[in-house]
Design a protein around this motif. Sequence first.
Motif, PDB file in Angstrom:
ATOM      1  N   ARG A  95       0.813  -1.225   0.000  1.00  0.00           N
ATOM      2  CA  ARG A  95       0.000   0.000   0.000  1.00  0.00           C
ATOM      3  C   ARG A  95       0.841   1.268   0.000  1.00  0.00           C
ATOM      4  O   ARG A  95       0.623   2.157  -0.813  1.00  0.00           O
ATOM      5  N   GLU A  96       1.790   1.364   0.915  1.00  0.00           N
ATOM      6  CA  GLU A  96       2.581   2.596   0.986  1.00  0.00           C
ATOM      7  C   GLU A  96       3.381   2.828  -0.295  1.00  0.00           C
ATOM      8  O   GLU A  96       3.425   3.946  -0.798  1.00  0.00           O
ATOM      9  N   ASP A  97       4.003   1.792  -0.828  1.00  0.00           N
ATOM     10  CA  ASP A  97       4.765   1.948  -2.078  1.00  0.00           C
ATOM     11  C   ASP A  97       3.866   2.401  -3.222  1.00  0.00           C
ATOM     12  O   ASP A  97       4.218   3.296  -3.993  1.00  0.00           O
ATOM     13  N   VAL A  98       2.694   1.789  -3.337  1.00  0.00           N
ATOM     14  CA  VAL A  98       1.763   2.129  -4.417  1.00  0.00           C
ATOM     15  C   VAL A  98       1.260   3.560  -4.264  1.00  0.00           C
ATOM     16  O   VAL A  98       1.297   4.363  -5.203  1.00  0.00           O
ATOM     17  N   TYR A  99       0.808   3.910  -3.070  1.00  0.00           N
ATOM     18  CA  TYR A  99       0.248   5.248  -2.861  1.00  0.00           C
ATOM     19  C   TYR A  99       1.313   6.340  -2.928  1.00  0.00           C
ATOM     20  O   TYR A  99       1.061   7.431  -3.411  1.00  0.00           O
ATOM     21  N   ARG A 100       2.509   6.040  -2.444  1.00  0.00           N
ATOM     22  CA  ARG A 100       3.592   7.018  -2.526  1.00  0.00           C
ATOM     23  C   ARG A 100       3.934   7.305  -3.995  1.00  0.00           C
ATOM     24  O   ARG A 100       4.122   8.444  -4.392  1.00  0.00           O
ATOM     25  N   THR A 101       3.962   6.258  -4.812  1.00  0.00           N
ATOM     26  CA  THR A 101       4.256   6.418  -6.237  1.00  0.00           C
ATOM     27  C   THR A 101       3.118   7.136  -6.940  1.00  0.00           C
ATOM     28  O   THR A 101       3.345   8.074  -7.717  1.00  0.00           O
ATOM     29  N   MET A 102       1.884   6.747  -6.669  1.00  0.00           N
ATOM     30  CA  MET A 102       0.727   7.413  -7.272  1.00  0.00           C
ATOM     31  C   MET A 102       0.714   8.890  -6.898  1.00  0.00           C
ATOM     32  O   MET A 102       0.382   9.756  -7.716  1.00  0.00           O
ATOM     33  N   GLY A 103       1.104   9.184  -5.667  1.00  0.00           N
ATOM     34  CA  GLY A 103       1.101  10.555  -5.180  1.00  0.00           C
ATOM     35  C   GLY A 103       1.957  11.495  -6.005  1.00  0.00           C
ATOM     36  O   GLY A 103       1.663  12.691  -6.105  1.00  0.00           O
ATOM     37  N   LYS A 104       3.003  10.994  -6.618  1.00  0.00           N
ATOM     38  CA  LYS A 104       3.866  11.826  -7.465  1.00  0.00           C
ATOM     39  C   LYS A 104       3.117  12.332  -8.694  1.00  0.00           C
ATOM     40  O   LYS A 104       3.430  13.393  -9.223  1.00  0.00           O
ATOM     41  N   TYR A 105       2.137  11.581  -9.148  1.00  0.00           N
ATOM     42  CA  TYR A 105       1.377  11.932 -10.352  1.00  0.00           C
ATOM     43  C   TYR A 105       0.166  12.810 -10.037  1.00  0.00           C
ATOM     44  O   TYR A 105      -0.373  13.447 -10.935  1.00  0.00           O
ATOM     45  N   ILE A 106      -0.282  12.799  -8.778  1.00  0.00           N
ATOM     46  CA  ILE A 106      -1.495  13.554  -8.430  1.00  0.00           C
ATOM     47  C   ILE A 106      -1.199  14.727  -7.506  1.00  0.00           C
ATOM     48  O   ILE A 106      -2.125  15.321  -6.956  1.00  0.00           O
ATOM     49  N   LYS A 107       0.079  15.085  -7.352  1.00  0.00           N
ATOM     50  CA  LYS A 107       0.441  16.214  -6.489  1.00  0.00           C
ATOM     51  C   LYS A 107      -0.288  17.466  -6.952  1.00  0.00           C
ATOM     52  O   LYS A 107      -0.229  17.844  -8.120  1.00  0.00           O
ATOM     53  N   GLY A 108      -1.037  18.100  -6.052  1.00  0.00           N
ATOM     54  CA  GLY A 108      -1.766  19.316  -6.376  1.00  0.00           C
ATOM     55  C   GLY A 108      -3.067  19.102  -7.128  1.00  0.00           C
ATOM     56  O   GLY A 108      -3.755  20.055  -7.462  1.00  0.00           O
ATOM     57  N   VAL A 109      -3.445  17.854  -7.384  1.00  0.00           N
ATOM     58  CA  VAL A 109      -4.669  17.558  -8.154  1.00  0.00           C
ATOM     59  C   VAL A 109      -5.860  17.341  -7.224  1.00  0.00           C
ATOM     60  O   VAL A 109      -6.948  17.823  -7.483  1.00  0.00           O
ATOM     61  N   TYR A 110      -5.727  16.591  -6.167  1.00  0.00           N
ATOM     62  CA  TYR A 110      -6.767  16.314  -5.174  1.00  0.00           C
ATOM     63  C   TYR A 110      -7.976  15.551  -5.741  1.00  0.00           C
ATOM     64  O   TYR A 110      -9.113  15.978  -5.622  1.00  0.00           O
ATOM     65  N   PRO A 111      -7.770  14.369  -6.351  1.00  0.00           N
ATOM     66  CA  PRO A 111      -8.932  13.559  -6.739  1.00  0.00           C
ATOM     67  C   PRO A 111      -9.521  12.862  -5.514  1.00  0.00           C
ATOM     68  O   PRO A 111      -8.886  12.804  -4.457  1.00  0.00           O
ATOM     69  N   VAL A 112     -10.717  12.332  -5.655  1.00  0.00           N
ATOM     70  CA  VAL A 112     -11.238  11.433  -4.630  1.00  0.00           C
ATOM     71  C   VAL A 112     -10.614  10.064  -4.897  1.00  0.00           C
ATOM     72  O   VAL A 112     -10.248   9.747  -6.029  1.00  0.00           O
ATOM     73  N   SER A 113     -10.502   9.269  -3.846  1.00  0.00           N
ATOM     74  CA  SER A 113      -9.796   7.998  -3.988  1.00  0.00           C
ATOM     75  C   SER A 113     -10.436   6.935  -3.122  1.00  0.00           C
ATOM     76  O   SER A 113     -10.835   7.196  -1.988  1.00  0.00           O
ATOM     77  N   THR A 114     -10.501   5.738  -3.668  1.00  0.00           N
ATOM     78  CA  THR A 114     -10.921   4.563  -2.920  1.00  0.00           C
ATOM     79  C   THR A 114      -9.856   3.506  -3.118  1.00  0.00           C
ATOM     80  O   THR A 114      -9.364   3.324  -4.234  1.00  0.00           O
ATOM     81  N   GLY A 115      -9.490   2.830  -2.053  1.00  0.00           N
ATOM     82  CA  GLY A 115      -8.488   1.776  -2.144  1.00  0.00           C
ATOM     83  C   GLY A 115      -9.040   0.451  -1.655  1.00  0.00           C
ATOM     84  O   GLY A 115      -9.747   0.410  -0.654  1.00  0.00           O
ATOM     85  N   LEU A 116      -8.707  -0.597  -2.387  1.00  0.00           N
ATOM     86  CA  LEU A 116      -9.173  -1.938  -2.043  1.00  0.00           C
ATOM     87  C   LEU A 116      -8.016  -2.930  -2.098  1.00  0.00           C
ATOM     88  O   LEU A 116      -7.161  -2.834  -2.980  1.00  0.00           O
ATOM     89  N   VAL A 117      -8.017  -3.864  -1.177  1.00  0.00           N
ATOM     90  CA  VAL A 117      -7.096  -4.985  -1.245  1.00  0.00           C
ATOM     91  C   VAL A 117      -7.903  -6.166  -1.753  1.00  0.00           C
ATOM     92  O   VAL A 117      -8.940  -6.516  -1.180  1.00  0.00           O
ATOM     93  N   VAL A 118      -7.449  -6.759  -2.853  1.00  0.00           N
ATOM     94  CA  VAL A 118      -8.174  -7.843  -3.496  1.00  0.00           C
ATOM     95  C   VAL A 118      -7.319  -9.109  -3.497  1.00  0.00           C
ATOM     96  O   VAL A 118      -6.099  -9.043  -3.380  1.00  0.00           O
ATOM     97  N   GLN A 119      -7.979 -10.222  -3.667  1.00  0.00           N
ATOM     98  CA  GLN A 119      -7.266 -11.496  -3.655  1.00  0.00           C
ATOM     99  C   GLN A 119      -6.350 -11.642  -4.863  1.00  0.00           C
ATOM    100  O   GLN A 119      -5.242 -12.150  -4.757  1.00  0.00           O
ATOM    101  N   ALA A 120      -6.819 -11.182  -6.020  1.00  0.00           N
ATOM    102  CA  ALA A 120      -6.026 -11.313  -7.243  1.00  0.00           C
ATOM    103  C   ALA A 120      -6.556 -10.346  -8.288  1.00  0.00           C
ATOM    104  O   ALA A 120      -7.687  -9.859  -8.191  1.00  0.00           O
TER     105      ALA A 120
END
Length: 139
Positions: A95-120
């Motif tokens: 989670r932290e690696d994914v969100y930290r990386t995604m954060g670089k692309y959305i800096k200053g954008v402020y979208p709404v976000s939902t996160g899910l952990v899935v089996q596959a």
Amino acid sequence: MAHTRIRKFNTKDTYPEQNLDNDLCQAVITQGGKTVYLRGQCPQNLEDAVNINSHDPVEQTHKVMQNIKQLIEEAGGGMEHLVKVVVYITDVRHREDVYRTMGKYIKGVYPVSTGLVVQALARPDWLVEIDATAVIPEE
């Protein structure tokens, strides 16, 4: 900014125990324009659907976000028009690696976000998939 963002926040304040720095909000109001619904983007090339050669969640997320950026631009917009992301990960430890990386692309954008952990996800090598919605204002 192209849209009205309600209750902006940064994940470093909301989740102080995690090493995150994502600009998000609770709601986005759009008016007019064209809505672009993106298929869930995975760590593969848009041109040939070949997976990138990596099992690293950071590298996979970079590819996913590059695909999102490219598709929004092909639709005539930019990342500032992104209004919603839904993040699917297969392991909560990424989670932290994914969100930290995604954060670089959305800096200053402020979208709404939902996160899910899935089996596959659809392919066993995929660790992350992100679907996104953008609204490109009328000129």
